[in-house]
Scaffold this active site. Structure first.
Site, PDB file in Angstrom:
ATOM      1  CD  GLU A  74      88.984  55.830  45.350  1.00  0.00           C
ATOM      2  OE1 GLU A  74      88.745  55.522  44.175  1.00  0.00           O
ATOM      3  OE2 GLU A  74      88.304  55.399  46.312  1.00  0.00           O
ATOM      4  CG  ASP A 120      89.024  58.142  51.182  1.00  0.00           C
ATOM      5  OD1 ASP A 120      90.105  57.751  50.712  1.00  0.00           O
ATOM      6  OD2 ASP A 120      88.052  58.460  50.467  1.00  0.00           O
TER       7      ASP A 120
HETATM    8 ZN   LIG Z   1      89.536  52.362  46.722  1.00  0.00          ZN
END
Ligand SMILES: [Zn+2]
Length: 472
Positions: free
Chosen positions: A153, A90
Site C-alpha cells: 500500500e 507494509d
Molecule cells: Zn495505510
C-alpha cells in the site's frame, strides 16, 4: 439472542489483541526488494508479516489464502457474496529520532508506540479480532466476510493489482486505513508531464542563459527548494542585488552564489501535500516570478513564461482555464511538483491535478494542451485514477453510520478528501477509521502511536459493522 455488548466482547479479548499486535508490529515490514524471492515479491519481512497473519487465521479456524506473497485473505462464513475489509501490513521506513525503537512496540500513557501502530497494522489486528468476535459468537450471516491483506500500500499498490486478477470484488466493504466517521468520496487524480526539447541557446544579445532550473522531487508535494544556474555576460552584482531585494520584498529565504562561470540562485519554499497546493509555498513558482523580469535567452525565457503565465497563482487551474467544482467533491486543485530544465537539452514540468466527480478528463487534457502549445511543450505520461464516490443512499453508508453513532454517541459526518485512501481499491468501499475526530494522525511520523482505548473502540465498531454488513 439479546443485545450484543460489543465492547464487552472486545475487552474479553484485549490481552490477545495487544499480544498479537505486538507480534505483528515487531516485524519490520518495509519494502525491501533486495530480499525479494519466490512468494516474497516485496522482501522477506513483508512476507513474514503476511504469513504471521495468515497462520493466525488458520489456527483460529478461518479459511486463508496466500496470493504468491502479494496479498492474502482470511475468510469466514458462507454465501455467494462477500464483505471485504481491506487492510495492509507494509509500513513506511521508520526514520530516526524515536523515543523507543520503532519495531519494539511499547505502551506509554495508554498509547501503543511502534511503526505501523496506526498505519495500518494496529487497525489490521483490530479488524481481525473483530472478525473473530463475530465468528466466536456464532452469529448468523448471509454473506461471507473476508479480511483482505495488502502488502504494497505504501508504494505502488501492486498487491491489489495482483489480488484482483484472481478474485472478484466484494459486494461492499471498508478499509481501516484513514479516518472515522468515514470517507465516502475521493477526488480523481490526474498526473502528467509537460515536456519539450531544447536547442543550444544563442547568446549574442542576451544577458543571461538559463542554464539549469531544478525544483521538486515528488509530483504530490509542493516543492520546497528551487535551484537555478545562470550563465552569461550579465552584471553579477546587479543580479545578486535584485535577487536579494526580491527575497526581502516577498519575505522569502534564499541566496545567490557566484562560481567560476555561473551564478547559482537558491530559493526556499514550504512543502505541503499536493491536495492543498495553496497551503505550501511553491519554490519553483516563486523563483519563476523573479526570473520573469530578467532578460534571458529565448528558450529560457519561454520556459519561465510558461511557468509565470500558466502556473503562478493558479492553484485551482485559473490560468489554464480549468477551474471547476461540484457539490460532491469540491474544487479542482493543481500542483506543479517537479521542474527540470537543462539548456540545450530538455525541459519538464510534472503536474498533479485533483478533480471533482463531474470532470471530463479528456476535455480537461485537451484544454491544457491548447493552453501550453505556444510554449513548445506537450503532454506525456498521463496517469489517471478516476474519482471515487459512494452515494449517501447506499446501504454501506447507512449501516456504517448507524454502527458508528450507536457505539460513539456522535453523529457520523460523511467526509470526502482530495488525498487518496486505500478504499479506492474497492469498487464499493469507504475508509472507516482508525483515527477518531479530533485525534492526532500519527501515521508515517516519528513516535507513531495509537491510543489503546481508540484501538479497542475501533475493534468494537468493526465487529458490529462486520455483523451488520454480512447480515444485510
Ligand atoms: Zn495505510
Amino acid at each position: 439472542m439479546g443485545q450484543i455488548q460489543w465492547m464487552d466482547e472486545v475487552l474479553k479479548r484485549k490481552d490477545q489483541l495487544l499480544k498479537q499486535s505486538f507480534e505483528l508490529l515487531s516485524i519490520p515490514s518495509i519494502l525491501d526488494e533486495s530480499t525479494a524471492g519466490p512468494g516474497a515479491p516485496f522482501g522477506r519481512n513483508i512476507a513474514k508479516a503476511l504469513n504471521y497473519l495468515l497462520d493466525l487465521g488458520r489456527k483460529d479456524g478461518f479459511i486463508t489464502k496466500n496470493f504468491d506473497g502479494y496479498a492474502g485473505h482470511i475468510e469466514m462464513g458462507k454465501g455467494e457474496e462477500y464483505i471485504g475489509i481491506l487492510a495492509h501490513i507494509d509500513v513506511v521506513p521508520a526514520g530516526g529520532g524515536w523515543t523507543s525503537p520503532p519495531f519494539s512496540p511499547e505502551i506509554r500513557d495508554g498509547k501503543l508506540y511502534a511503526r505501523g501502530a496506526m498505519d495500518d497494522k494496529g487497525p489490521t489486528m483490530a479488524a481481525y479480532i473483530a472478525m473473530k468476535i463475530v465468528k466466536e459468537l456464532a452469529l448468523p450471516l448471509s454473506k461471507r466476510v473476508r479480511l483482505i491483506i495488502g502488502t504494497d500500500e505504501e508504494t505502488k499498490w501492486r498487491c491489489m493489482n495482483h489480488y484482483f486478477k484472481f478474485e472478484k470484488m466484494p459486494v461492499m466493504g471498508f478499509t481501516p486505513d484513514a479516518e472515522f466517521p468515514m470517507i465516502i468520496g475521493e477526488k480523481g487524480l490526474l498526473s502528467f508531464k509537460l515536456v519539450g526539447s531544447l536547442t543550444t541557446p544563442n547568446v549574442a544579445n542576451d544577458e543571461w542563459i538559463l542554464d539549469e532550473f531544478w525544483s521538486g522531487e515528488r509530483i504530490n508535494l509542493v516543492p520546497d527548494l528551487a535551484i537555478v544556474k545562470l550563465k552569461g555576460e550579465g552584471d553579477v552584482f546587479q543580479l545578486k542585488e535584485e535577487f536579494q531585494a526580491y527575497l526581502y520584498e516577498h519575505r522569502l529565504n534564499g541566496y545567490a552564489e557566484e562560481a567560476d562561470d555561473h551564478v547559482t540562485l537558491r530559493l526556499q519554499g514550504i512543502a505541503h501535500h499536493a491536495f492543498e497546493p495553496d497551503r505550501g509555498l511553491n519554490a519553483a513558482l516563486a523563483m519563476a516570478r523573479f526570473l520573469s523580469n530578467m532578460r534571458l535567452d529565448a528558450e529560457g525565457h519561454r520556459f519561465i513564461q510558461l511557468i509565470a503565465d500558466r502556473f503562478v497563482d493558479s492553484f485551482f487551474g485559473e490560468k489554464l482555464g480549468i477551474q471547476q467544482k461540484d457539490d460532491r467533491l469540491g474544487v479542482l486543485t493543481l500542483n506543479a511538483g517537479v521542474f527540470r530544465y537543462r539548456s540545450g537539452e530538455s525541459q519538464e514540468i510534472h503536474v498533479n491535478i485533483r478533480h471533482p466527480l463531474s470532470t471530463d478528463v479528456d476535455q480537461l487534457i485537451q484544454q491544457i494542451e491548447e493552453m501550453v502549445a505556444e510554449y513548445q511543450v506537450y503532454i506525456t505520461d498521463i496517469d489517471h485514477l478516476p474519482a471515487h464516490y459512494i452515494h449517501e443512499d447506499h446501504p454501506l453508508i447507512s449501516i456504517l453510520s448507524t454502527v458508528y453513532e450507536q457505539q460513539t454517541g456522535e453523529p457520523a459526518k460523511l467526509l470526502t478528501t482530495g488525498g487518496g485512501t486505500y478504499a479506492r481499491v474497492l469498487k464499493t468501499g469507504v475508509a472507516f477509521g482508525p483515527v477518531f475526530p479530533g485525534k492526532v494522525e500519527t501515521a508515517h511520523q516519528r513516535d507513531e502511536y495509537i491510543e489503546i482505548d481508540d484501538l479497542l473502540k475501533a475493534t468494537a465498531i468493526y465487529a458490529q459493522a462486520i455483523y451488520e454488513l454480512a447480515q444485510s
